[in-house]
Write a protein that holds these residues in place. Structure first.
Motif, short mmCIF file in Angstrom:
data_model
loop_
_atom_site.label_atom_id
_atom_site.label_comp_id
_atom_site.label_asym_id
_atom_site.label_seq_id
_atom_site.Cartn_x
_atom_site.Cartn_y
_atom_site.Cartn_z
N GLY A 69 0.83 -1.20 0.00
CA GLY A 69 0.00 0.00 0.00
C GLY A 69 0.86 1.25 0.00
N PHE B 104 1.10 4.31 -2.59
CA PHE B 104 1.00 5.70 -2.16
C PHE B 104 2.17 6.53 -2.72
CE2 PHE B 104 2.28 8.97 0.95
CZ PHE B 104 1.17 9.79 0.86
N GLY C 209 3.58 5.97 -5.47
CA GLY C 209 3.22 6.22 -6.87
C GLY C 209 2.42 7.50 -6.97
N ALA C 210 1.45 7.66 -6.05
CA ALA C 210 0.64 8.88 -6.05
C ALA C 210 1.51 10.10 -5.75
CB ALA C 210 -0.48 8.76 -5.03
N LEU D 136 2.15 13.60 -7.72
CA LEU D 136 2.04 14.92 -7.07
C LEU D 136 3.26 15.78 -7.39
CD1 LEU D 136 0.51 15.72 -3.77
CD2 LEU D 136 2.89 16.34 -3.92
N LEU E 231 3.95 19.23 -9.80
CA LEU E 231 4.64 20.45 -9.35
C LEU E 231 5.83 20.78 -10.26
CD1 LEU E 231 4.52 19.96 -5.48
CD2 LEU E 231 3.33 21.69 -6.82
N VAL F 12 6.67 26.76 -3.92
CA VAL F 12 5.74 25.66 -3.64
C VAL F 12 6.40 24.31 -3.92
CG1 VAL F 12 3.59 24.59 -4.39
CG2 VAL F 12 3.65 27.03 -3.88
N LEU G 149 7.66 16.51 7.97
CA LEU G 149 6.72 15.49 8.45
C LEU G 149 7.45 14.17 8.69
CD1 LEU G 149 3.55 16.17 6.28
CD2 LEU G 149 3.82 16.51 8.74
N LEU H 91 8.33 9.68 16.39
CA LEU H 91 7.30 8.82 16.99
C LEU H 91 7.72 7.35 16.93
CD1 LEU H 91 3.98 10.35 15.59
CD2 LEU H 91 5.12 10.83 17.75
N LEU H 92 8.34 6.96 15.81
CA LEU H 92 8.74 5.56 15.66
C LEU H 92 9.90 5.23 16.60
CD1 LEU H 92 8.44 4.76 11.87
CD2 LEU H 92 6.76 4.67 13.69
N LEU I 242 10.34 6.44 19.53
CA LEU I 242 9.72 6.20 20.85
C LEU I 242 9.13 4.79 20.91
CD1 LEU I 242 7.92 9.64 21.36
CD2 LEU I 242 10.02 8.84 22.44
N GLN I 243 8.48 4.40 19.82
CA GLN I 243 7.87 3.07 19.82
C GLN I 243 8.92 1.97 19.85
OE1 GLN I 243 4.87 2.94 16.65
NE2 GLN I 243 4.38 5.05 17.15
N THR J 37 6.65 -2.97 14.50
CA THR J 37 7.59 -1.83 14.51
C THR J 37 8.54 -1.91 13.32
OG1 THR J 37 9.01 -3.03 16.02
CG2 THR J 37 7.54 -1.41 16.99
N LYS K 265 6.88 -0.57 10.32
CA LYS K 265 6.77 0.89 10.32
C LYS K 265 8.09 1.54 9.94
CE LYS K 265 2.99 1.43 13.61
NZ LYS K 265 2.54 2.16 14.80
N PHE L 92 -7.23 -2.20 4.45
CA PHE L 92 -7.01 -1.26 5.54
C PHE L 92 -8.36 -0.72 6.03
CE2 PHE L 92 -3.59 -0.62 2.30
CZ PHE L 92 -2.64 -1.41 2.93
N VAL M 219 -5.90 3.50 -3.08
CA VAL M 219 -4.82 2.66 -2.56
C VAL M 219 -5.40 1.41 -1.90
CG1 VAL M 219 -2.92 2.56 -0.91
CG2 VAL M 219 -3.31 4.65 -2.21
N VAL N 216 -4.75 -2.60 -3.08
CA VAL N 216 -4.11 -3.62 -2.24
C VAL N 216 -5.10 -4.75 -1.94
CG1 VAL N 216 -2.94 -4.07 -0.06
CG2 VAL N 216 -2.57 -1.92 -1.25
N VAL O 86 -5.44 6.68 -8.27
CA VAL O 86 -4.11 6.91 -7.68
C VAL O 86 -3.26 7.81 -8.56
CG1 VAL O 86 -1.95 5.76 -7.10
CG2 VAL O 86 -4.10 4.85 -6.26
N PRO P 208 -3.78 12.98 -7.40
CA PRO P 208 -2.76 13.94 -6.94
C PRO P 208 -2.69 15.19 -7.82
CG PRO P 208 -1.90 11.73 -6.87
CD PRO P 208 -3.22 11.63 -7.56
#
Lengths: 201, 644
Positions: A24, A28, A30-31, A35, A39, A137, A148, A155-156, A158-159, A169, A172, B132, B200, B204, B234, B238
């Motif tokens: 997945g 993502f 790919g998307a 994007l 730009l 931009v 981000l 956060l990871l 900490l986990q 984990t 992630k 998901f 997405v 999957v 997908v 975007p």
């Protein structure tokens, strides 16, 4: 929804859910490519449309951009080492290299913020022309992604400290490494098609 | 900001809208409180991650949006019926054609189809949920809050009025000041998050979660159409995300992408918009093709003719959909060469579409056709859609397009493909899968009445528009000249015919809930695909045991071999995800942030975004692993569901 766990292979791929999450995330990405491609296309179309604002060649500084590039490229390498340590089962190695990666990322961000403020000082802002709008931009979206990514990685960490290496984990961490390498690839395109071309034209 | 700037004032129609919103809200709150249903609402719906329930929520929202967009349409048709009508003024008319287009495409067509995908696709491939489930709930709430943000614009702040395509410079800050256009930008942006996540998620799900033995070329055709659609989502969404973001930054933070100052390029918006917008058209038509294929095969009682050709033509259409966007603005003046290239690519799309049309006809050929309501919609689709498609090829010829451009000929064309394609498919799919979702069929007799009203109304409404377009009537005008009156009167009569059809359809839902016979088996239509193998109502885990697939039309094969999805000796505990209120809360906060940005109250937007980040952090630390359904419970559920 199966919870069967494989006994061999990389930890992050052992559960079906882990495999699905990783697939997945690839989709993502790919998307995300689309994007950033949009730009870049916008930037290319608006290239040269600076109106009364300074030209990019007058402002871009090879030194700073080169340092930024080295920092981000190195961070991608250290991120690779972090995953290598994870595959060896070493939480300590993983966290150490991940922290180094983040420090390099932070350094990159610091230079980028300095650079943006400097340009604004010289009269090139988001508002000054179509070209500078597209520049800020495009580079800003990349910078936002890095920001981000740093927050997410903290956060990871900490986990990891709390739970150690588990199929969840490690999945992630593996996914954020994909993200980090992706940002590196995008930067290579920004470096060449924005800064290098901008400096000679 | 004064209160009378915040609320829209001075329009009796809008005051009526405010009153009805207040009444419906009060009634809902009263009913929920009186019957003590708040807990039920939270536990069963707002926190659910079950794909079937999420699908039903999508469908209900889409029906509500169909009503809203339909009311917009009837208001426009009333205004256009006679010359010099004073029902709507020009400003109000502009707002209404803008919201009509946006609501119908973004908040009706897509969610309707995504709702059907949600309910049906996991069942068709033998999965217990989507890949998901948490993300799926997030998608739904992002859509719903986006839709709400867009819809409140007509009572708060004012509606957008630059058309659903929102061309710059008209839609820019200089010519459309105020929150109206911001509602468009942020409403679409917010719901777009969910659409991308859905893309997405379904990719999957379909790639990874098929039942053992179900090879790609054994998948039901609706599942195939969902997979191809997810690819388009997908790779197209975007682009919309960026386009909307750029215009938002232009309007709120003063950048110069699409402005007339600072060397901005207004036509770049048209390019970006249609690079998403054209694939979007196929996002709403390919699932429709999938639905019709399922229905025609079921009620012709034959295997779908040319299954592989059907799949490949969908893939081809999906690829071509990214290569034709310039045909939306041939008259922009890109030159003969560019126009020729896009003209040819546009006409090429007719080839795979034609293949599909002939395959449907060949499936019907020499078969014993059952004229159920679902099948009537599918049968009516074929000739109606062909009219829309052929006029589309006419529009695709660049030289001829200079005549058709911006006229009612175009309006007639895209309503012929979108209504005869997508809307018919929504009705057909809802009728066809209704028993699976709600445990009873819709009444066939009332269904036929609504079908005939809608079908005849549709042709009466839009066929004259081709001719009034050729007579020179441009789109997006709020008043007509006397020469155009006769055809416009006919068109308006047809529109109200469709309205009556819709009302009868909704009445049928109520009537069937009261009086229809309850389903005894899960197999309402003697179906061919796996969704009919489950009992009705479908247990929340879908399949007690997942069958091994040995053929396409999997369930038909199972029926022949006497297999079911409940093999007692093979039962194992089933792992399921837990419910969660996060997606609802996260998107609720996102709604607040977007609302702040609409009014350019940056403190509110920033506070909201921080809230969303906190929610994402909380999610990151959430290690809830779901739960297991024990074998005893499965046995009990299945036995009572199957009447064993």
């Amino acid at each position: 929804m199966s919870s069967h766990e494989l006994k061999s292979g990389p930890l992050e791929y052992r559960t079906e859910q882990g495999q699905m999450n990783i697939l997945g995330f690839w989709i993502f990405l790919g998307a995300e490519i689309v994007l950033f491609a949009t730009l870049f296309a916008t930037y290319a179309v608006l290239f040269g449309r600076t109106a009364d604002a300074p030209l990019p060649g007058e402002l871009f500084e090879p030194g700073i951009v080169l340092i930024m590039t080295f920092m981000l490229l190195t961070s991608s390498f250290t991120c690779g080492i972090a995953i290598h340590e994870m595959r060896r089962g070493s939480v300590k190695g993983l966290t150490t290299w991940l922290i180094i990666t983040l420090l390099l990322g932070l350094g990159f961000l610091g230079f980028e913020i300095y650079e943006f403020i400097h340009y604004a000082h010289e009269g090139a802002t988001l508002q000054s022309s179509a070209f500078w709008s597209s520049f800020f931009v495009l580079a800003g979206t990349h910078g936002l992604h890095v920001t981000l990514g740093i927050g997410w990685a903290i956060l990871l960490l900490l986990q990891l400290a709390k739970r150690g290496l588990t199929p969840v984990t490690s999945r992630k961490v593996f996914i954020i490494s994909l993200y980090w390498h992706f940002l590196d690839v995008v930067w290579i395109f920004i470096f060449t098609s924005v800064y290098l071309i901008g400096m000679v034209v | 900001m004064q209160l009378d700037e915040f609320f829209v004032t001075g329009e009796p129609l809008i005051y009526a809208g405010m009153v009805s919103i207040a009444l419906v809200t009060a009634a809902t709150i009263f009913i929920l409180t009186y019957f003590k249903k708040w807990g039920w609402l939270w536990r069963e719906w707002l926190t659910t991650v079950d794909h079937k329930k999420i699908g039903i929520m999508y469908l209900l929202s889409a029906l509500a949006m169909l009503f809203r967009g339909g009311v917009d349409a009837l208001m426009m048709r009333t205004q256009l019926a006679f010359p010099d009508m004073n029902f709507l003024n020009s400003q109000h008319y502009n707002e209404i054609f803008t919201t009509h287009g946006t609501v119908m495409i973004i908040f009706m067509a897509m969610p309707f189809l995504i709702g059907l995908m949600n309910v049906i696709v996991p069942l068709q491939i033998g999965a217990r949920d989507v890949a998901f489930p948490y993300l799926n709930a997030l998608s739904f709430w992002s859509f719903l809050f986006g839709a709400m943000l867009f819809n409140i614009s007509f009572v708060i702040g004012g509606s957008p009025d630059a058309g659903w395509t929102s061309y710059t410079p008209l839609a820019g800050a200089a010519m459309s000041p105020g929150p109206g256009q911001n509602f468009y930008l942020l409403g679409l942006q917010l719901s777009g998050i969910g659409t991308l996540a859905t893309g997405v998620n379904f990719m999957v799900t379909i790639i990874k979660m098929r039942a053992p033995g179900m090879k790609m070329f054994r998948m039901p055709i609706f599942t195939w159409s969902t997979l191809v659609t997810s690819f388009i989502i997908v790779f197209a969404f975007p682009i919309l995300t960026v386009a909307l973001a750029l215009m938002t930054i232009d309007r709120i933070f003063g950048s110069q992408f699409f402005t007339l100052t600072g060397e901005g390029l207004p036509m770049m918006w048209a390019n970006l918009f249609w690079m998403w917008g054209h694939p979007e058209v196929y996002i709403v038509i390919l699932p429709a093709f999938g639905i019709f294929s399922e229905i025609i095969a079921t009620f012709a009682r034959k295997q779908l003719f040319g299954y592989k050709a059907m799949v490949w033509s969908m893939i081809l259409i999906a690829g071509l959909s990214f290569l034709v966007w310039v045909h939306h603005f041939f008259t922009m003046g890109a030159g003969a060469f560019v126009n020729s290239v896009f003209s040819i690519s546009t006409m090429l799309i007719a080839v795979p579409t034609g293949v599909k049309i002939f395959n449907w006809l060949a499936t019907l050929y020499k078969s014993k056709i059952q004229f159920t309501v679902a099948n009537l919609w599918a049968l009516a689709f074929i000739p109606s859609f062909v009219i829309g498609g052929v006029t589309g090829v006419m529009l695709g010829m660049a030289a001829a397009d200079y005549q058709f451009h911006n006229s009612y000929f175009l309006v007639a064309h895209f309503h012929y493909v979108l209504i005869a394609g997508t809307v018919f498919a929504c009705f057909a799919g809802l009728v066809y899968w209704y028993p699976k979702m709600f445990g009873h069929k819709l009444n066939e007799k009332i269904g036929k009445l609504s079908f005939w009203f809608f079908l005849i109304g549709f042709h009466v409404c839009f066929f004259p528009q081709y001719f009034v377009g050729l007579d020179g009537m441009p789109r997006r005008v709020f008043t007509i000249i006397p020469e155009w009156m006769p055809l416009n009167v006919i068109s308006t009569v047809g529109a109200f015919g469709m309205g009556i059809g819709f009302v009868i359809f909704v009445y049928n839902i109520y009537y069937s809930f009261r009086y229809s016979e309850r389903e005894q088996t899960g197999d309402s239509w003697d179906g061919r695909t796996l969704e009919w193998a489950t009992p009705t109502p479908v247990p929340f885990y879908n399949f007690a045991t997942v069958p091994h697939i040995e053929d396409h039309d999997a369930f038909l094969d199972m029926k022949k071999k006497g297999k079911t999805t409940f093999e007692e000796d093979k039962l194992e505990p089933i792992h399921m995800p837990s419910n969660t209120g996060h997606p609802f809360i996260m998107m609720g906060i996102m709604f607040i942030a977007s609302f702040g940005l609409v009014f350019e109250w940056l403190w509110m937007a920033i506070a909201g975004l921080i809230g969303v980040l906190i929610m994402m952090g909380i999610r990151s630390f959430d290690y809830d692993d779901g739960f297991h359904v024990e074998v005893d419970e499965i046995k009990r559920t299945e036995r009572s569901a199957r009447g064993l």
